[in-house]
Structure formats: structure tokens, C-alpha cells
Design a protein around this motif. Structure first.
Motif, PDB file in Angstrom:
ATOM      1  N   VAL A   1      68.280 -34.266  38.166  1.00  0.00           N
ATOM      2  CA  VAL A   1      69.008 -33.477  37.159  1.00  0.00           C
ATOM      3  C   VAL A   1      68.396 -32.089  37.019  1.00  0.00           C
ATOM      4  O   VAL A   1      69.109 -31.084  36.914  1.00  0.00           O
ATOM      5  CB  VAL A   1      68.996 -34.235  35.815  1.00  0.00           C
ATOM      6  N   ARG A   2      67.079 -32.001  37.059  1.00  0.00           N
ATOM      7  CA  ARG A   2      66.427 -30.692  36.958  1.00  0.00           C
ATOM      8  C   ARG A   2      66.780 -29.805  38.143  1.00  0.00           C
ATOM      9  O   ARG A   2      67.118 -28.622  37.974  1.00  0.00           O
ATOM     10  CB  ARG A   2      64.908 -30.880  36.880  1.00  0.00           C
ATOM     11  N   LEU A   3      66.716 -30.370  39.340  1.00  0.00           N
ATOM     12  CA  LEU A   3      67.054 -29.587  40.521  1.00  0.00           C
ATOM     13  C   LEU A   3      68.537 -29.222  40.529  1.00  0.00           C
ATOM     14  O   LEU A   3      68.912 -28.126  40.964  1.00  0.00           O
ATOM     15  CB  LEU A   3      66.690 -30.370  41.784  1.00  0.00           C
ATOM     16  N   LEU A   4      69.387 -30.112  40.028  1.00  0.00           N
ATOM     17  CA  LEU A   4      70.820 -29.818  39.967  1.00  0.00           C
ATOM     18  C   LEU A   4      71.094 -28.667  38.999  1.00  0.00           C
ATOM     19  O   LEU A   4      71.907 -27.776  39.293  1.00  0.00           O
ATOM     20  CB  LEU A   4      71.582 -31.067  39.537  1.00  0.00           C
ATOM     21  N   CYS A   5      70.428 -28.672  37.864  1.00  0.00           N
ATOM     22  CA  CYS A   5      70.573 -27.551  36.917  1.00  0.00           C
ATOM     23  C   CYS A   5      70.104 -26.247  37.547  1.00  0.00           C
ATOM     24  O   CYS A   5      70.729 -25.189  37.361  1.00  0.00           O
ATOM     25  CB  CYS A   5      69.791 -27.849  35.637  1.00  0.00           C
ATOM     26  N   ARG A   6      69.000 -26.306  38.291  1.00  0.00           N
ATOM     27  CA  ARG A   6      68.492 -25.109  38.952  1.00  0.00           C
ATOM     28  C   ARG A   6      69.494 -24.590  39.979  1.00  0.00           C
ATOM     29  O   ARG A   6      69.745 -23.375  40.072  1.00  0.00           O
ATOM     30  CB  ARG A   6      67.151 -25.442  39.621  1.00  0.00           C
ATOM     31  N   CYS A   7      70.083 -25.498  40.754  1.00  0.00           N
ATOM     32  CA  CYS A   7      71.068 -25.085  41.764  1.00  0.00           C
ATOM     33  C   CYS A   7      72.310 -24.492  41.114  1.00  0.00           C
ATOM     34  O   CYS A   7      72.875 -23.501  41.594  1.00  0.00           O
ATOM     35  CB  CYS A   7      71.438 -26.273  42.633  1.00  0.00           C
ATOM     36  N   GLU A   8      72.758 -25.079  40.015  1.00  0.00           N
ATOM     37  CA  GLU A   8      73.927 -24.552  39.315  1.00  0.00           C
ATOM     38  C   GLU A   8      73.651 -23.151  38.763  1.00  0.00           C
ATOM     39  O   GLU A   8      74.518 -22.271  38.813  1.00  0.00           O
ATOM     40  CB  GLU A   8      74.321 -25.503  38.194  1.00  0.00           C
TER      41      GLU A   8
ATOM     42  N   LYS B   1      79.219 -33.123  42.043  1.00  0.00           N
ATOM     43  CA  LYS B   1      78.589 -31.810  41.869  1.00  0.00           C
ATOM     44  C   LYS B   1      77.836 -31.375  43.126  1.00  0.00           C
ATOM     45  O   LYS B   1      77.882 -30.196  43.505  1.00  0.00           O
ATOM     46  CB  LYS B   1      77.647 -31.851  40.672  1.00  0.00           C
ATOM     47  N   VAL B   2      77.169 -32.313  43.786  1.00  0.00           N
ATOM     48  CA  VAL B   2      76.447 -31.968  45.008  1.00  0.00           C
ATOM     49  C   VAL B   2      77.429 -31.569  46.111  1.00  0.00           C
ATOM     50  O   VAL B   2      77.210 -30.592  46.842  1.00  0.00           O
ATOM     51  CB  VAL B   2      75.559 -33.149  45.453  1.00  0.00           C
ATOM     52  N   ASP B   3      78.530 -32.297  46.216  1.00  0.00           N
ATOM     53  CA  ASP B   3      79.548 -31.939  47.212  1.00  0.00           C
ATOM     54  C   ASP B   3      80.173 -30.577  46.899  1.00  0.00           C
ATOM     55  O   ASP B   3      80.497 -29.814  47.819  1.00  0.00           O
ATOM     56  CB  ASP B   3      80.642 -33.012  47.244  1.00  0.00           C
ATOM     57  N   PHE B   4      80.337 -30.274  45.612  1.00  0.00           N
ATOM     58  CA  PHE B   4      80.880 -28.962  45.246  1.00  0.00           C
ATOM     59  C   PHE B   4      79.934 -27.842  45.682  1.00  0.00           C
ATOM     60  O   PHE B   4      80.371 -26.838  46.260  1.00  0.00           O
ATOM     61  CB  PHE B   4      81.107 -28.905  43.739  1.00  0.00           C
ATOM     62  N   LEU B   5      78.645 -28.007  45.402  1.00  0.00           N
ATOM     63  CA  LEU B   5      77.676 -26.977  45.799  1.00  0.00           C
ATOM     64  C   LEU B   5      77.621 -26.828  47.319  1.00  0.00           C
ATOM     65  O   LEU B   5      77.554 -25.709  47.842  1.00  0.00           O
ATOM     66  CB  LEU B   5      76.294 -27.332  45.252  1.00  0.00           C
ATOM     67  N   LYS B   6      77.691 -27.945  48.021  1.00  0.00           N
ATOM     68  CA  LYS B   6      77.672 -27.885  49.473  1.00  0.00           C
ATOM     69  C   LYS B   6      78.922 -27.193  50.011  1.00  0.00           C
ATOM     70  O   LYS B   6      78.848 -26.349  50.916  1.00  0.00           O
ATOM     71  CB  LYS B   6      77.575 -29.307  50.034  1.00  0.00           C
TER      72      LYS B   6
END
Length: 273
Positions: free
Chosen positions: A24-31, A77-82
């Protein structure tokens, strides 16, 4: 025994929750990085997204993993960022805008501090940015045409009427409309190809399933026939052994009878003389 079992299970749960917290922390950072304006040579976001994929795969393999809805949201969310990173690598703005239309942002905020999912905000920002890039490209083409008209005016084409601003705006709207229609047509063609691919995949899957069932039935029948063949072979062997034994005894009896008959015949014949 009960406390010992609880102590044995506690590290697994803690490891799973720690992994999810790091994700979750890394996902927030990527967003947050995706929402910011980045340099073309920026490479950290792509590495972070790759790390997110690995962490998500590890989280799915945990015994004490989150609910399926939560995992589906993380995957979304990961697929969206990719997909966003792949769209940024395209050359033309129209291709980027078309690829951006097929992206699916997250539906639930990642943290409680967010009112709107960050991926949705990033999706809207990227859509607006790609639309602006297309507009700038079209305006650049119009400005090139206008500069050509100015050069013609300077070289002697005097007396022509100046370009009307309303007409230019109408031409721009018409060009945007044509571009949008082209995008819609391409989207429909891609959807048609996706539907046909899905249909062909389902048909191939059905054929493969039937072939597997037929193969399984054939293997089952072959096993049954092999078992029956073994049973019949054993019975035939037993029957052959029995028939051989009876034949041997019959031959012995016949030989003995002939031997006794010859002896009696030899002894009777001299007496008759």
C-alpha cells in the motif's frame, strides 16, 4: 499446546500484514509520482510498478491473504499504472489518447485520506494532457497553413480576404471532430477484434475440452481392455495347462494298454501253435 499453536501462527499473519502494508505504501508512492509531471528519462516509476507486481504476486500466494475484492482492487490499480506507462511510450498523441481510453482506474481510494481514488485523478489528468497535445498538434498544422498563406500574400497574392477567425474555429472543430470520429472507429475495430478473438478462444477452448474428454474416455477404455486381456490370458493359460495334463494322461493310458495287449498277444500266440 494451544499457546504454542498460536505462537506458531502469529508470525505468518504478521508477515502477510507487513507485506500488504509495504504494498500500500509503494502503491501510494507510485500514484503520487504518476500524478506529478515527470521527465522523459524518469525510470523509477517503472521499477516501482515492477516491484508492485512482484509484491502483489507474493501477497496472493500468502495463506493469510486479504479478501478477493481487495486483491482485485490492488490488481486493478497496478494494471492501470502499468498501462499508463505503456501508453506514455507511444509516439503520437492520438495513440496515447486511444490507449488511455482503455485504461481502468481504481474504484476505491488507497488510503482513508483520499476522497477520490488517485488513479482516477491520474486518469483524468492524462486524458486532458493527451487531448491538449492533440489540439496543439492540430493548431500547429493550422499555424503552418496560415504561415504558408502569409508567404503567398507577401509574394504577390494581394487582394485576398483575411482568414476569418470564426471560419478558423469552425475548421478546427471540424478537424477535432474528424479526429474523434477516427478514434471512435479505431476503438470499434479494436473492440470487434477483441470480441472475435474472445469467440475464437472460447471455440478453441470448447474443442480442446471435448478432445480432452474423448482422450480420457479412450484411455479409460484402453485400461479396461488391458485388464480384460490380462484376465482372459490367465484363463487361457490355465485352460491350456489343464488340457495338456489330460492329454498326457490319456497318452500314458493308451501306451500302457498297448503294452499290455502286446504282452498278452505274444503269450497267447505260442499256445495256439
Amino acid at each position: 499446546m494451544a499457546p504454542a499453536e498460536g505462537a506458531g501462527r502469529r508470525p505468518v499473519a504478521m508477515a502477510a500484514s507487513r507485506l500488504e502494508l509495504n504494498l500500500v505504501r509503494l502503491l501510494c508512492r507510485c500514484e503520487a509520482m504518476a500524478a506529478e509531471k515527470r521527465d522523459p528519462d524518469e525510470w523509477r516509476l517503472e521499477k516501482y510498478v515492477g516491484a508492485l507486481e512482484d509484491m502483489l504476486l507474493a501477497l496472493k500466494g500468502q495463506t493469510s491473504k486479504p479478501a478477493s475484492e481487495v486483491l482485485h482492487e490492488y490488481s486493478r490499480k497496478v494494471d492501470f499504472l502499468k498501462g499508463m506507462l505503456q501508453a506514455e511510450k507511444l509516439t503520437s498523441s492520438s495513440e496515447k489518447a486511444l490507449a488511455n481510453q482503455f485504461l481502468a482506474p481504481g474504484r476505491v481510494p488507497t488510503t482513508t485520506r483520499e476522497r477520490v481514488p488517485a488513479t482516477k485523478t491520474v486518469h483524468l489528468q492524462s486524458r486532458a494532457r493527451y487531448t491538449g497535445e492533440m489540439r496543439n498538434e492540430l493548431l500547429g498544422m493550422d499555424s503552418t497553413e496560415e504561415s504558408g498563406l502569409d508567404i503567398r500574400k507577401r509574394t504577390g497574392l494581394a487582394g485576398s480576404r483575411p482568414v476569418d477567425e470564426k471560419q478558423s474555429a469552425a475548421d478546427l472543430d471540424l478537424a477535432l471532430q474528424r479526429h474523434q470520429n477516427l478514434q471512435e472507429k479505431l476503438a470499434e475495430e479494436m473492440l470487434g477484434l477483441a470480441r472475435s478473438l474472445k469467440t475464437n478462444t472460447l471455440a478453441a477452448q470448447s474443442v480442446i475440452k471435448k478432445d480432452n474428454q474423448t482422450l480420457s474416455h479412450s484411455l479409460k477404455m484402453a485400461d479396461q481392455n488391458l485388464e480384460k486381456l490380462k484376465t482372459e490370458s490367465e484363463r487361457l493359460e490355465q485352460h491350456t495347462q489343464k488340457s495338456v495334463n489330460w492329454l498326457l494322461w490319456a497318452m500314458l493310458i493308451i501306451v500302457c494298454f498297448l503294452f499290455i495287449s502286446m504282452i498278452l498277444f505274444i503269450r497267447i500266440m505260442p499256445k495256439l501253435k
